[in-house]
Structure formats: structure tokens, C-alpha cells
Write an enzyme that holds these catalytic residues in place. Structure first.
Site: not given
Ligand code: HMG
Length: 445
Positions: A31, A83, A120, A163, A211, A244, A253, A328, A364
């Protein structure tokens, strides 16, 4: 204490863009609102075939030096945070300085160059290194160029693919800066974690859900450490709070957790108590699970209150605008969040001089850092939101099939799989490989 901070900021975006709800979601059978509402993302930036961390970093730094009329002689330090490095010995800053020397009148022979690594957060570490170098008086009157640059790509099929992004930020750091002074007080939260890492691989190994928990835990520790040093964190003391931003809803969040934490035992908690009660206190619970449930219930109610919503709209929402349009950018992400807020304030005519920002950086692996920045008189002359919009708006839109080829092109292999989509114009480009396996760069007029 000498005032040291950011005197100028410029960005460079990867020149391609992928529309997440229109192009990505249908192929993923998702969606579109998962992206726009669930993650808060609309578009990702990607590098064209001739772009990489060096071209993007050099282009951002070139814009910065040209606009501010910075002479290479004035620059005593060039640090790059990334990175997405392709060289384990020679830092990206040497490639970038070499590229800049092709077009600038002068050289950086006298400048100390390096490359910072800690996911990051290394962008903020490089910024702090520059501030410390100047505050320590080792700069001989010179400033520092700090460049954050990444191609933030995930393995195809990884949930992180949603992302992705690519771009660079260049900041000039000096004494008596024109935008913000950076405070010397810092809070840290740092723990050995394996939620996101790149052990000798181009794309990260990621435990995405964990993460997010690690981000929140380290950010909380950094806030507590900052409070223990300064005794400050009242949410009304900060005009904007750039975090970040791996994707905007990660910040949503973090924001509610941070707000709950910082209103505890303040008049704000008392005012809210009439509507939603007082916060549960862990010392009042024997049962950890019951405490967690009650805290979650309190936060759900808190996020629905007018007081919280007004604070969120004022202090947080303006920080995630660029992120929602580019994805990102890893090391650049918190610096885009600050820039977003400043552009918003400039457009709304908000008088920011003398106001304080609370800046929450994260990487991370994992570490968070929190510090304050004081906005200085005349900041608005340095902030050009229209220039940022122009860069973002002229990105070339790509289809999903084109995105697949762009992704393959940027896997650090030498094989050329994609012709450029755009014509370089007044910018640095990757120009092939040299005899020692080095990447080579040219400026195209
Ligand atoms: P996912 O499993 O594909 O997504 O991965 P999901 O199913 O959890 O959905 C995402 C959100 O959309 C959820 O919201 C769903 O409910 C919502 P939440 O429950 O979390 O509030 N959703 C909807 N909302 C409205 N209408 C809909 C709908 N469907 C779903 N129809 C994940 C999400 C972030 C895990 C993935 O993208 C990922 O692995 N990303 C990479 C890691 C990341 O960004 N982590 C963030 C923290 S770590 C960080 O910031 C460091 C980083 O920048 C690296 C560094 O430091 O170098 C990553």
C-alpha cells in the site's frame, strides 16, 4: 570561551529520484501509504552513473567555497564522514581535495585531512572534531570543511530498501560562525550493538526492527547523560530539535519518548495530569511488564494531547521535510534535519537569533550524542531554501526498472551497467579508473 560553530552549509543530492508511493510500492505489492504515512517518505535520491561519495562531497564543498568565497589558504582541515567508503586506506577527503584543486585557485597542501567512521553519527563526530580543533586554538586562524557523504543503499529485497538515499552536506566550521555556535557540553549513549553493520561488504546487514529499539535506547542514554551534565532538557527551551532521521516516522517515535522523559516533574506534566494522569514511575512497580504497559498507554494518550501536538508541530515536524523528499543520507541525515528547520524558520520569518536547538545524532553499532546549538544573529542570510528546492526538483525521475540498474551500478564493482540519465553540468564526475585502481575525477564545465 571562543564561539565556534557552523558558518555555512551547502548540500548536493544524487541526481536521480525514485517516487516511493508511485514507483516502488506497486512493484513491492505494498500500500503506498506504508511509505507516505507509515515511514513518512515520498522520494529517495540516487546517484547517477557518474556520481559517488567523492563527486557528491566535492560538489557540495565546491558550492560552499564558491558561495562564501572561501580561499583554500583559509581551510586548515578537511574531514569527510562516510559509511560508503570505497578505499580502506586513502580517505575520501584526499580524493575530494584533489578534485577541488582542479578548479580552485590554490591548494590544500597545508590542510589536515581525514575520514571518520561510526555509521551515521560520524558526521557529527567530524563536526565536533573540527569544533574542538578550533576551540583548542590549533587552527592558526583557519576554518574546517566538514563533508558528510553517502550512497545509502541496501541489499535488494531488504526492508531497508524503502529508506535508501544518496547525497552530501558540506559545512564550513570556524570562529564567530554565521549560523550556529556549537556548545561544548555533550551527552553520550554508546553500547556495542550488532543491529546494522557492513563487515567488509557494500550493503549493510540489518536487523531493522531491532535497530529502531537500539536507536531509542541510545538516544535516551545520551539525553540522560546530557541532563546529568547540564541540568537542562525542558522541551520549551528548544525552538527546534533536529534528530538523526533514517525516515521521518523514526523521529516521531523518538519525539514522544523524549517529550515524556523531559516533561517529567515539570509544570507541563502537572498541566497534562488533569487530562491523562501523571506518568507511571518505575519505582512504583514490582512488575516490569505492567510498568511497560502503563507507560505505553500513557504515551499513546500523551501523543493525542493538544500540548504534545503543538510542540511536535513547532519543534519537530519542520526538521523532517528534506528527509521525506530524499530518504536516509546516513552521515548527512541530522545535518539535513537542522537545515530543514532553518529553511522553515526563514520562510516563516521566525526570529531565531538567540534561540537554542537541541541536536540528537545517532549511528548504528551504536551511539547517540546530544548537544545544544545557539542560533546567531544574521543566520538567515546563510540559508537559501529555494536553492535546496531547485536541487531536489531537478532530479531526474526513474522507473523501478531503471532503479534496479542504478542499484547494480553502485555496488562498487568496476563493471559499467548503466549509461547516465542526466548530463553533468558544472560539476565533478567520476571519470574511470587509474593504474593503481584509484577512482579518477574530472570537473565538467
Ligand atoms: P518494514 O518491516 O518493511 O515496515 O520495515 P513495517 O511493516 O514495519 O511498516 C513500517 C511502518 O509503516 C509501520 O509503522 C507500519 O505500521 C506502517 P509502525 O508500526 O512502526 O509505527 N504501515 C502503514 N501505515 C499506514 N498505511 C499502511 C501501512 N502499512 C504499514 N498501509 C524498517 C521498516 C524501518 C524496519 C525498514 O525500513 C528497515 O529495516 N530500515 C533500515 C533500518 C532503519 O532505518 N532503522 C532505523 C533506526 S537505526 C538508524 O537510524 C541508523 C541508520 O541510519 C544507519 C546508520 O546509523 O548508519 C539506519
Amino acid at each position: 570561551m571562543t564561539a565556534v560553530g557552523i558558518d555555512g552549509i551547502e548540500i548536493w543530492t544524487g541526481k536521480l529520484s525514485l517516487d516511493l508511493p508511485e514507483e516502488f510500492a506497486p512493484v513491492m505489492d505494498d500500500d503506498p501509504e506504508k511509505y507516505t504515512k507509515g515511514l513518512g517518505l515520498f522520494k529517495s535520491s540516487f546517484p547517477d552513473a557518474y556520481e559517488d561519495i567523492v563527486t557528491m562531497g566535492a560538489n557540495a564543498a565546491h558550492r560552499l567555497m564558491e558561495r562564501k568565497g572561501i580561499d583554500p589558504k583559509e581551510v586548515g582541515r578537511i574531514d569527510v564522514a562516510t559509511e560508503s567508503a570505497f578505499d580502506k586506506s586513502k580517505p575520501a577527503s584526499t580524493y575530494i581535495a584533489g578534485a577541488l584543486e582542479q578548479v580552485l585557485d590554490g591548494v590544500f597542501t597545508h590542510a589536515n585531512k581525514g575520514e571518520r567512521k561510526f555509521a551515521c553519527i560520524s558526521g557529527t563526530q567530524a563536526l565536533n572534531d573540527a569544533v574542538n580543533w578550533i576551540a583548542a586554538g590549533r587552527n592558526r586562524g583557519r576554518g574546517a570543511i566538514v563533508i558528510t557523504t553517502d550512497t545509502a543503499l541496501y541489499e535488494r529485497g531488504d526492508p531497508g530498501e524503502a529508506t535508501q538515499g544518496a547525497g552530501a552536506v558540506a559545512m564550513y566550521v570556524n570562529k564567530d560562525p554565521s549560523i550556529v555556535e556549537i556548545s561544548m557540553e555533550q551527552g553520550f549513549g554508546s553500547v556495542d550493538e550488532t543491529d546494522f553493520l557492513k563487515p567488509n561488504q557494500q550493503f549493510p546487514s540489518v536487523d531493522g526492527k531491532r535497530s529502531m529499539q537500539v536507536y531509542l535506547a541510545r538516544m535516551r542514554e545520551a539525553l540522560e547523560d546530557f541532563e546529568s551534565e547540564t541540568g537542562r532538557s525542558h522541551p520549551d527551551d528548544y525552538r527546534f530539535i533536529p534528530f538523526h532521521t533514517p525516515f521521518p516516522n523514526m523521529v516521531r517515535k523518538a519525539a514522544v519518548l523524549g517529550y515524556r522523559h523531559t516533561i517529567r516533574d515539570t509544570e507541563l506534566e502537572d498541566t497534562l495530569a488533569e487530562q491523562i494522569g501523571r506518568q507511571p514511575r518505575s519505582e512504583e512497580y514490582d512488575d516490569r511488564e505492567a510498568f511497560s504497559e502503563d507507560i505505553q498507554e500513557y504515551m499513546d494518550a500523551l501523543s493525542e494531547t493538544d500540548m504534545y501536538r503543538e510542540w511536535y508541530e513547532r519543534a519537530i515536524k519542520p526538521t523532517v521535510d528534506i528527509s521525506s523528499r530524499v530518504g536516509n543520507w546516513y552521515t548527512s541525515s541530522v545535518h539535513l534535519a537542522r537545515l530543514s528547520a532553518l529553511i522553515h524558520a526563514n520562510r516563516k520569518g521566525i526570529d531565531l537569533a538567540g534561540e537554542t536547538l537541541l541536536v540528537g545524532s545517532y549511528g548504528s553499532g551504536a551511539q547517540a550524542e546530544i548537544h545544544e546549538e545557539l542560533v546567531v544573529e544574521g543566520w538567515e542570510d546563510e540559508i537559501d531554501g529555494d536553492a535546496v528546492d531547485t536541487l531536489l526538483n531537478v532530479r531526474h525521475p526513474i522507473t523501478f526498472e531503471e532503479y534496479e540498474r542504478v542499484h547494480d551500478q553502485h555496488n562498487h564493482s568496476k563493471e559499467k551497467v548503466q549509461e547516465p540519465f542526466t548530463e553533468p553540468d558544472g560539476e565533478f564526475v567520476f571519470d574511470g579508473w587509474g593504474p593503481m585502481n584509484e577512482r579518477q575525477y574530472t570537473f565538467i564545465e
